[in-house]
Design an enzyme around this catalytic site. Sequence first.
Site, short mmCIF file in Angstrom:
data_model
loop_
_atom_site.label_atom_id
_atom_site.label_comp_id
_atom_site.label_asym_id
_atom_site.label_seq_id
_atom_site.Cartn_x
_atom_site.Cartn_y
_atom_site.Cartn_z
N ARG A 1 34.73 -17.01 -30.50
CA ARG A 1 35.10 -15.60 -30.65
C ARG A 1 35.49 -15.25 -32.08
NH1 ARG A 1 35.40 -17.29 -26.02
NH2 ARG A 1 36.68 -18.94 -26.87
N THR A 2 36.36 -16.06 -32.69
CA THR A 2 36.83 -15.72 -34.03
C THR A 2 35.68 -15.70 -35.04
OG1 THR A 2 39.00 -16.67 -33.55
CG2 THR A 2 38.44 -16.34 -35.87
N ARG B 1 38.75 -21.53 -40.99
CA ARG B 1 39.54 -22.18 -39.95
C ARG B 1 39.58 -23.67 -40.26
NH1 ARG B 1 39.20 -21.34 -33.51
NH2 ARG B 1 40.35 -19.54 -34.23
N HIS C 1 47.60 -17.87 -36.93
CA HIS C 1 46.29 -17.26 -36.64
C HIS C 1 46.47 -15.75 -36.78
CE1 HIS C 1 42.38 -16.66 -35.23
NE2 HIS C 1 42.39 -17.32 -34.08
N LYS D 1 31.08 -35.88 -46.29
CA LYS D 1 30.78 -36.90 -47.30
C LYS D 1 32.04 -37.28 -48.08
CE LYS D 1 26.23 -34.78 -47.97
NZ LYS D 1 25.33 -34.11 -48.95
#
Length: 304
Positions: free
Chosen positions: A49-50, A99, A127, A78
């Site tokens: 959703r975000t 995120r 958030h 890496k």
Amino acid sequence: MKHLVSINQLDSSEIIRLLDRAALFENCPNRKLLEGRIVATLFFEPSTRTRLSFETAVNRLGGRVIGFSDAATSSSSKGESLKDTISMVANYADVIVMRHFLEGAALYASELDRTPIVNAGDGANQHPSQTLLDLYSIRKTQGTLFDRTIALVGDLKYGRTVHSLIEGMAHFRPRFIFVSPPELRMPEECKDFCRLHGIPFTETTDFSPEVIQSVDILYMTRVQRERFIDPEEYERVKNVYVLTRSMLEGCRPTMRILHPLPRVGEIAQDVDDTPQAYFVQQAQNGLYVRQSILCEVLNIEIDN
């Protein structure tokens, strides 16, 4: 340079301005305000959703999106440092929406001051875009943000959405009921925040009819498997609270059920077609709020 790292960087007037602008986008979401702009979405942790709502927000505003939805496909797999990743991507993008699984990662990225950073969730910490869409949903369903009684139910220990919501609502005289098993109780720092700001709260392990009938907002959360080190501990608490249709008998007519999603069983399917269920519309509100956030960090004003 403007960043949105934490909800606590916004005062009440800034929150209201962001929500008022989101309402304008709800009335007319397609505006060419980001034409010629590029937004990078860097998701070191899974999201549906975000990420999709941020990317849709950019597309509806006429901008373009670059980035990744899986850290395994980025150079971090890496061994590239977060500093180098942010520094490189800042060469290509006007805004970075990020995120990350580490608490404080967004703050660290913002301190590099290469390009505006929008925190789309950092570990169990913050958030802020979810909090703003929660505030938008509360105001829209209740007609006001002031003097609301809110029950926060489920994973209150690791749930970054509930931690941010407490801070976001602090300007608007809320009352909270914290409902959780002992293993997932609200952290002491969040309760200390309530005490410092004169926010009344009660704690209980009992998800009772009295709780449901006394609130304006019932904010359900999932127990987050990914935050548990011990799988047995997760199994013990994962289904401790399940909201069913029959439990809504006697609730306030204006009461609404919110959930940051995804749900994994804590709200039964028979709740979905009740007047109280609002979590699908809540997710839709995220589009308009995230359009508002992108304009905020880019200092873009809009007309009515």
